[in-house]
Design a protein around this motif. Structure first.
Motif, PDB file in Angstrom:
ATOM      1  N   LYS A  77       0.824  -1.208   0.000  1.00 54.07           N
ATOM      2  CA  LYS A  77       0.000   0.000   0.000  1.00 54.07           C
ATOM      3  C   LYS A  77       0.861   1.263   0.000  1.00 54.07           C
ATOM      4  O   LYS A  77       0.696   2.143  -0.834  1.00 54.07           O
ATOM      5  N   LEU A  78       1.791   1.356   0.953  1.00 57.80           N
ATOM      6  CA  LEU A  78       2.621   2.555   1.050  1.00 57.80           C
ATOM      7  C   LEU A  78       3.611   2.633  -0.100  1.00 57.80           C
ATOM      8  O   LEU A  78       3.850   3.705  -0.660  1.00 57.80           O
ATOM      9  N   SER A  79       4.177   1.488  -0.499  1.00 54.04           N
ATOM     10  CA  SER A  79       5.205   1.487  -1.544  1.00 54.04           C
ATOM     11  C   SER A  79       4.647   1.977  -2.873  1.00 54.04           C
ATOM     12  O   SER A  79       5.331   2.686  -3.621  1.00 54.04           O
ATOM     13  N   LYS A  80       3.415   1.597  -3.189  1.00 51.88           N
ATOM     14  CA  LYS A  80       2.826   2.035  -4.451  1.00 51.88           C
ATOM     15  C   LYS A  80       2.678   3.548  -4.483  1.00 51.88           C
ATOM     16  O   LYS A  80       2.977   4.202  -5.477  1.00 51.88           O
ATOM     17  N   VAL A  81       2.220   4.123  -3.366  1.00 49.41           N
ATOM     18  CA  VAL A  81       2.033   5.571  -3.307  1.00 49.41           C
ATOM     19  C   VAL A  81       3.377   6.293  -3.347  1.00 49.41           C
ATOM     20  O   VAL A  81       3.603   7.183  -4.164  1.00 49.41           O
ATOM     21  N   LEU A  82       4.288   5.878  -2.456  1.00 53.70           N
ATOM     22  CA  LEU A  82       5.583   6.540  -2.390  1.00 53.70           C
ATOM     23  C   LEU A  82       6.386   6.320  -3.663  1.00 53.70           C
ATOM     24  O   LEU A  82       7.106   7.208  -4.113  1.00 53.70           O
ATOM     25  N   GLY A  83       6.270   5.108  -4.241  1.00 52.77           N
ATOM     26  CA  GLY A  83       7.019   4.813  -5.456  1.00 52.77           C
ATOM     27  C   GLY A  83       6.633   5.728  -6.605  1.00 52.77           C
ATOM     28  O   GLY A  83       7.476   6.156  -7.396  1.00 52.77           O
ATOM     29  N   ARG A  84       5.339   6.060  -6.703  1.00 46.74           N
ATOM     30  CA  ARG A  84       4.896   6.946  -7.772  1.00 46.74           C
ATOM     31  C   ARG A  84       5.292   8.393  -7.517  1.00 46.74           C
ATOM     32  O   ARG A  84       5.518   9.163  -8.452  1.00 46.74           O
ATOM     33  N   VAL A  85       5.356   8.769  -6.258  1.00 50.80           N
ATOM     34  CA  VAL A  85       5.612  10.163  -5.906  1.00 50.80           C
ATOM     35  C   VAL A  85       7.103  10.467  -5.827  1.00 50.80           C
ATOM     36  O   VAL A  85       7.575  11.501  -6.294  1.00 50.80           O
ATOM     37  N   MET A  86       7.871   9.545  -5.218  1.00 45.36           N
ATOM     38  CA  MET A  86       9.260   9.849  -4.900  1.00 45.36           C
ATOM     39  C   MET A  86      10.152   9.920  -6.127  1.00 45.36           C
ATOM     40  O   MET A  86      11.101  10.713  -6.160  1.00 45.36           O
ATOM     41  N   GLY A  87       9.877   9.122  -7.140  1.00 47.08           N
ATOM     42  CA  GLY A  87      10.695   9.175  -8.350  1.00 47.08           C
ATOM     43  C   GLY A  87      10.709  10.565  -8.964  1.00 47.08           C
ATOM     44  O   GLY A  87      11.781  11.168  -9.164  1.00 47.08           O
ATOM     45  N   PRO A  88       9.541  11.134  -9.258  1.00 46.91           N
ATOM     46  CA  PRO A  88       9.519  12.499  -9.804  1.00 46.91           C
ATOM     47  C   PRO A  88      10.138  13.539  -8.872  1.00 46.91           C
ATOM     48  O   PRO A  88      10.808  14.467  -9.329  1.00 46.91           O
ATOM     49  N   ILE A  89       9.923  13.398  -7.546  1.00 52.26           N
ATOM     50  CA  ILE A  89      10.488  14.369  -6.599  1.00 52.26           C
ATOM     51  C   ILE A  89      12.012  14.300  -6.605  1.00 52.26           C
ATOM     52  O   ILE A  89      12.701  15.329  -6.589  1.00 52.26           O
ATOM     53  N   LEU A  90      12.561  13.087  -6.634  1.00 54.04           N
ATOM     54  CA  LEU A  90      14.020  12.942  -6.689  1.00 54.04           C
ATOM     55  C   LEU A  90      14.585  13.571  -7.962  1.00 54.04           C
ATOM     56  O   LEU A  90      15.606  14.268  -7.928  1.00 54.04           O
ATOM     57  N   LEU A  91      13.925  13.338  -9.088  1.00 53.86           N
ATOM     58  CA  LEU A  91      14.386  13.918 -10.344  1.00 53.86           C
ATOM     59  C   LEU A  91      14.273  15.439 -10.311  1.00 53.86           C
ATOM     60  O   LEU A  91      15.139  16.150 -10.845  1.00 53.86           O
ATOM     61  N   LEU A  92      13.201  15.959  -9.685  1.00 53.42           N
ATOM     62  CA  LEU A  92      13.041  17.404  -9.556  1.00 53.42           C
ATOM     63  C   LEU A  92      14.164  18.002  -8.702  1.00 53.42           C
ATOM     64  O   LEU A  92      14.705  19.065  -9.025  1.00 53.42           O
ATOM     65  N   MET A  93      14.509  17.308  -7.631  1.00 55.21           N
ATOM     66  CA  MET A  93      15.592  17.776  -6.765  1.00 55.21           C
ATOM     67  C   MET A  93      16.909  17.835  -7.538  1.00 55.21           C
ATOM     68  O   MET A  93      17.682  18.793  -7.422  1.00 55.21           O
ATOM     69  N   ILE A  94      17.171  16.796  -8.346  1.00 55.71           N
ATOM     70  CA  ILE A  94      18.400  16.777  -9.153  1.00 55.71           C
ATOM     71  C   ILE A  94      18.402  17.947 -10.130  1.00 55.71           C
ATOM     72  O   ILE A  94      19.421  18.624 -10.327  1.00 55.71           O
ATOM     73  N   LEU A  95      17.242  18.205 -10.747  1.00 50.68           N
ATOM     74  CA  LEU A  95      17.135  19.302 -11.705  1.00 50.68           C
ATOM     75  C   LEU A  95      17.412  20.645 -11.035  1.00 50.68           C
ATOM     76  O   LEU A  95      18.133  21.495 -11.587  1.00 50.68           O
ATOM     77  N   VAL A  96      16.854  20.842  -9.832  1.00 52.00           N
ATOM     78  CA  VAL A  96      17.070  22.099  -9.104  1.00 52.00           C
ATOM     79  C   VAL A  96      18.562  22.289  -8.805  1.00 52.00           C
ATOM     80  O   VAL A  96      19.121  23.374  -9.028  1.00 52.00           O
TER      81      VAL A  96
END
Length: 593
Positions: A162-181
């Motif tokens: 349950k938690l992994s599906k939610v976090l997995g979808r959210v955290m990937g884009p956030i990590l990439l956004l952080m790298i971009l910043v």
């Protein structure tokens, strides 16, 4: 009510279309590529390219090329190799069943409780907590942090989906956004010129970058879980083996491009950070590199934000790895010393082990992991190379797998032991002298020559066995390695095994037809007249096929005679017995009707 059949009919049409699919559409390819990317790219992967860039400085290009080859190229090839083999057990089983079991356990423990799971807690602590506490309180703070971190991870790991599906979808884009910043900041921030290479990167930058790529552990993960990508492609409707492999390779290519871009950007971020705040390669890590840059450019607020992102991402990875390792051991070892061991018990054991190791600190974990990975990675690399050469070379000479892996393992494990002993301040002089006899040993590449020697020995042994038994071999029978591989595949995926067996039979039939045409015309596929030696070989092959067909017919006649009623006279011929048996069956069928 009247509209109810329509959805069913539509679903049937969609299912039929999916079943007939030979290629994925662009949207599906994108989905598979993103899934592929998510399997390899996690929070832990963020810390190694910046570390390479910070230490390599002005020589970062060569170091990053080496890093990308081992951290991107090898894992992608590993997934392709596993897909072609039909799964990890099939691939490693080409060496031996025992080898497949031992390597599987070693991979799970390495990417699980011994290194990757502890690293999630240590990395998030270094990013979130360490920058804001005095060094004197570091030990106690890490103990408390990891205790809370792993206690929550254990609870969530009991039902991680349950938690992994939610976090997995959210955290990937956030990590990439952080790298971009951070990348944009590096483009505009004023920084000194890139420094000269330091620490372990002062020499042999390419080789050091290649070895640092081991720390991602993605090749090991790709070997064991790579078949998941092929399964996803098959679920989307591409079920034929050839097309499935093509789509998996295509997804791997797109994933590789994404990973190369991300790692190159992170390497540049490390170069900029290292020029502003140099690091000590013996005590600092990639987490220190990122923290230094965020603190310099964004202040404490930016550091807190990046730390929170790391904590959530690392927690998500941690729960997934605890679940994976626990499921593996529960499925394969449900009892230990004749006592049942539940999934919960396995997860508790791995959580405690990871908690203890995590408190050694991120830098220590990475240092201890290095000799272990230097022992495992050469074995995995050679296994992948042999798998990619399986159809045209290694599969035709079945002893090559065993001897190549054996020689590689002896050298890489010996080198790993030497490095581990050095790490703790000791030495084994005689073993070290033996290890450094091989060229490239000083760069941890001494396994290449033993692998080549093992391959030559395996080839010679295979050729000896082939020449010895040449006249006894049926050209259309599966060889032992193919049959064993299909048998293992039937345990994992019977439908895929049946498809693969049918493809092999079609290939054998096509080959027999082509050879018969060549024998009749005396002309090869290239239009040239066949030599006397080639014609002789074709006649021998044809004679063996005819002998095999006659043998099968006699076996079928004997079986039919054994199944016939006992009223058949014992003095009749086999052909008469078969005819009588068939007539008896016909009468029995007519009577039943």
């Amino acid at each position: 009510m009247s509209d109810s059949p329509r959805p069913d009919h539509t679903e049937q049409q969609e299912e039929a279309t999916t079943t007939r699919r030979t290629h994925l559409n662009p949207r599906q390819r994108a989905v598979v590529a993103v899934t592929f990317f998510s399997m390899f790219f996690g929070a832990g992967n963020l810390i190694f390219p910046p570390y390479v860039g910070a230490l390599a400085g002005s020589a970062s290009v060569g170091a990053l090329v080496g890093f990308i080859i081992s951290a991107v190229g090898l894992p992608i090839l590993g997934v392709v190799a596993v897909t072609f083999a039909g799964g990890f057990r099939n691939l490693a089983g080409r060496v031996s069943r025992g080898f497949a079991t031992v390597l599987g356990i070693a991979i799970i423990l390495t990417i699980g409780p011994l290194f990757a799971i502890p690293r999630t807690a240590s990395t998030s602590f270094e990013m979130m907590v360490s920058p804001f506490i005095p060094s004197s309180a570091h030990g106690v703070a890490q103990l408390v942090y990891s205790l809370v971190f792993f206690a929550l991870a254990f609870v969530v790991a009991q039902k991680p989906e349950k938690l992994s599906k939610v976090l997995g979808r959210v955290m990937g884009p956030i990590l990439l956004l952080m790298i971009l910043v951070l990348f944009v900041i590096c483009l505009f921030i004023h920084h000194p010129s890139f420094g000269t290479p330091s620490g372990e990167f002062s020499t042999n930058q390419f080789a050091e970058g290649f070895l640092n790529g081991y720390q991602t552990m993605d090749l090991l993960a790709g070997l064991y879980f790579g078949i998941v990508i092929s399964a996803n492609v098959r679920d989307l409707g591409v079920r034929k083996t050839k097309q499935n492999r093509q789509e998996t390779a295509t997804a791997g290519l797109f994933t590789g491009i994404m990973l190369v871009v991300v790692y190159a950007v992170l390497g540049f971020i490390g170069m900029v950070s290292g020029s502003i705040t140099p690091i000590d390669g013996d005590t600092d890590t990639g987490a220190t590199v990122l923290t230094n840059l965020s603190t310099h450019a964004l202040g404490s607020v930016g550091t807190v934000f990046i730390g929170i992102v790391f904590v959530i991402a690392c927690f998500n990875v941690c729960t997934g790895l605890i679940s994976t390792a626990s499921s593996f051991f529960h499925d394969n070892y449900p009892t230990v010393f004749k006592k049942p061991v539940s999934y919960r018990v396995w997860s508790a054991i791995f959580t405690v082990v990871a908690f203890v190791i995590a408190n050694a600190g991120l830098s220590t974990i990475i240092k201890i992991a290095t000799p272990i990975l230097e022992a495992l990675y050469p074995i995995a690399i050679v296994l992948v190379v042999l798998a990619l050469l399986h159809k045209r070379f290694a599969g035709k000479h079945r002893h090559i797998y065993f001897w190549t892996i054996l020689f590689t393992a002896v050298d890489s494990i010996a080198a790993g032991i030497v490095d581990m002993v050095h790490l703790f301040g000791g030495s084994i002089d005689w073993l070290e002298q033996l290890v450094y006899l091989s060229p490239g040993a000083s760069m941890s590449l001494g396994w290449i020559l033993p692998a080549f020697v093992g391959g030559v020995i395996g080839f010679d042994i295979s050729m000896f066995h082939t020449n010895w038994k040449r006249d006894e071999v049926d050209p259309d029978e599966l060889d032992g390695s193919e049959e064993a591989e299909l048998a293992r595949l039937e345990l994992d995926d019977p439908e895929l095994a049946a498809e693969r067996r049918a493809e092999i039979e079609q290939e054998k039939a096509a080959k027999a037809k082509l050879e018969a045409e060549e024998l009749q015309s005396g002309v090869g596929p290239d239009g040239k007249k066949l030599s006397h030696k080639k014609m002789k070989e074709l006649r021998k092959t044809e004679a063996r096929r005819e002998a095999r067909d006659a043998k099968r017919e006699r076996a079928a006649e004997r079986k039919a005679a054994q199944d016939a009623p006992s009223v058949i006279a014992s003095g009749t011929s086999v052909a008469e017995q078969v005819a009588l048996a068939q007539a008896a069956r016909k009468r029995a069928e007519d009577g039943e009707e």
